[in-house]
Design an enzyme around this catalytic site. Structure first.
Site, short mmCIF file in Angstrom:
data_model
loop_
_atom_site.label_atom_id
_atom_site.label_comp_id
_atom_site.label_asym_id
_atom_site.label_seq_id
_atom_site.Cartn_x
_atom_site.Cartn_y
_atom_site.Cartn_z
N HIS A 115 -15.23 1.39 -4.94
CA HIS A 115 -14.79 0.02 -5.25
C HIS A 115 -16.00 -0.93 -5.27
O HIS A 115 -16.12 -1.83 -4.43
CB HIS A 115 -13.74 -0.44 -4.21
CG HIS A 115 -12.89 -1.55 -4.73
ND1 HIS A 115 -11.55 -1.67 -4.46
CD2 HIS A 115 -13.18 -2.61 -5.52
CE1 HIS A 115 -11.07 -2.76 -5.04
NE2 HIS A 115 -12.04 -3.34 -5.70
N ARG A 143 -7.13 -1.59 -9.91
CA ARG A 143 -6.60 -1.26 -8.59
C ARG A 143 -6.03 0.14 -8.65
O ARG A 143 -5.40 0.53 -9.66
CB ARG A 143 -5.47 -2.23 -8.19
CG ARG A 143 -5.92 -3.61 -7.79
CD ARG A 143 -6.65 -3.62 -6.46
NE ARG A 143 -7.05 -4.95 -6.04
CZ ARG A 143 -8.21 -5.53 -6.34
NH1 ARG A 143 -9.13 -4.89 -7.06
NH2 ARG A 143 -8.50 -6.74 -5.90
N GLU A 193 -8.20 3.45 0.06
CA GLU A 193 -9.65 3.43 -0.08
C GLU A 193 -10.26 3.37 1.30
O GLU A 193 -9.91 2.46 2.04
CB GLU A 193 -10.11 2.22 -0.89
CG GLU A 193 -9.83 2.37 -2.37
CD GLU A 193 -10.10 1.10 -3.17
OE1 GLU A 193 -10.64 0.13 -2.61
OE2 GLU A 193 -9.74 1.07 -4.35
O1 LIG Z 1 -11.75 -5.72 -6.49
C1 LIG Z 1 -12.42 -6.66 -6.68
C2 LIG Z 1 -11.92 -7.91 -7.11
O2 LIG Z 1 -10.70 -8.13 -7.04
O3 LIG Z 1 -12.73 -8.73 -7.54
#
Ligand SMILES: O=CC(=O)O
Length: 327
Positions: A292, A244, A273
């Site tokens: 992401h 994150r 993001e």
């Molecule tokens: O960010 C993606 C997840 O949490 O799987």
């Protein structure tokens, strides 16, 4: 089950950003009566008592107290992916609502992406592509060389399922593997990948050529990597983040990259993001950023949807919930 007997499940919407994938709908509609947020808001009086589960695809719909108050028969929230930092578990539990996620099916792809970012950054793939397609054919000056991954030292911060899969992959690259984790892995697991435990994160930061972040975002990991930690890293080191954005103090990272405190960063996650288009991270040559996409493969996204379906079904049947997230 007949169409009208299917449990009512709230989703944000179908298609578009954060929407349930259109090609998942046929499967979902075999099991649930899907209600979009728009439908819900248009017919709240009738639907609020009917809805028994929320299918939360990529953090949508946003669940707040107002929504919880309006859904008296809500039993379970199935959240896609592994991270649950977007959910207030205490609040959900105070409404008697259970939560599930999909940690195991996302781990392989996310580990693959960690390796891809490490390789792309060290071998300067993005810059290389730009040079290869540019009109200038005079490339490969000596100052354009990359750094080798094979044989280098990789420090994995967060040795959960994803971190461990990264270690398995890094072993095949003959990397020296260090890791830092709340709990030490057992000896068999360590020796299977040749990983060395660093009780202190500082030791890992000082020794690693690549530092890969694979922790959950919690109050303990919030801005875990700040100015001090970046200064401990080697000036030749690269930071890779597939967890994150908020695990890193982004302002400190920008400064460290601008001042060559560390060599480079490869980030699948940032905050916010996406980044505003004028953000300094987007201007630095020694940074690569992906939007992401840790679990973004067709197969994994389908497995996530199937996992979420199973969890909702179990939750509504009063059975043990696969991948239940406990407080
Ligand atoms: O960010 C993606 C997840 O949490 O799987």
């Amino acid at each position: 089950m007949e169409g009208q007997d299917l449990p009512y499940v709230l989703i944000d919407r179908i298609g578009g950003k954060h929407g349930v994938y259109e090609d998942h709908v046929e499967f979902l509609e075999k099991h649930f009566h899907l209600i979009t947020m728009t439908e819900y808001l248009e017919n709240k009086k009738f639907l609020s008592k009917k809805i028994r589960a929320i299918y939360m695809w990529y953090h949508r719909p946003v669940i707040n107290e107002e929504l919880l108050q309006s859904l008296p028969n809500l039993k379970i929230v199935a959240s896609s992916g592994v991270g649950i930092d977007h959910l207030d578990l205490k609040l959900l539990s105070s409404y008697g609502v259970k939560v599930s996620n999909t940690p195991f099916v996302v781990s392989t792809d996310t580990a693959d992406l960690g390796m891809a970012l490490m390789l792309a950054s060290s071998r300067r793939l993005v810059e290389g592509y730009q040079i290869a397609v540019s009109p200038d054919t005079e490339y490969f000056p000596a100052d354009w060389l990359g750094a080798e991954v094979s044989g280098a030292t990789l420090g994995i911060v967060g040795m959960g399922t994803i971190g461990y899969k990264v270690a398995e992959r890094a072993k095949a690259f003959e990397m020296k593997i260090l890791y830092h984790n709340r709990n030490r892995r057992n000896k068999e697991e360590e020796s299977a990948v040749g990983a060395i435990y660093c009780k202190k994160i500082d030791d890992l930061l000082q020794q690693s050529d690549f530092v890969l972040l694979s922790v959950n975002l919690t109050p303990q990991t919030h801005k875990l990597i700040g100015k001090r930690e970046l200064e401990l890293m080697k000036p030749t080191a690269t930071l890779i983040n597939t967890s994150r954005g908020l695990v890193v103090d982004q302002d400190a990272l920008v400064e460290a990259l601008q001042n060559k405190v560390i060599k480079a960063a490869a980030l699948d996650v940032t905050y916010p993001e996406p980044l505003p288009r004028d953000h300094p991270l987007l201007k630095l040559k020694n940074v690569i950023i992906t939007p992401h996409i840790g679990s973004a493969t067709k197969k994994t996204r389908r497995l996530m949807m199937e996992n979420m379906t199973e969890s909702i079904q179990a939750g509504l049947a009063g059975l043990p919930i696969p991948n239940e997230v406990l407080l």
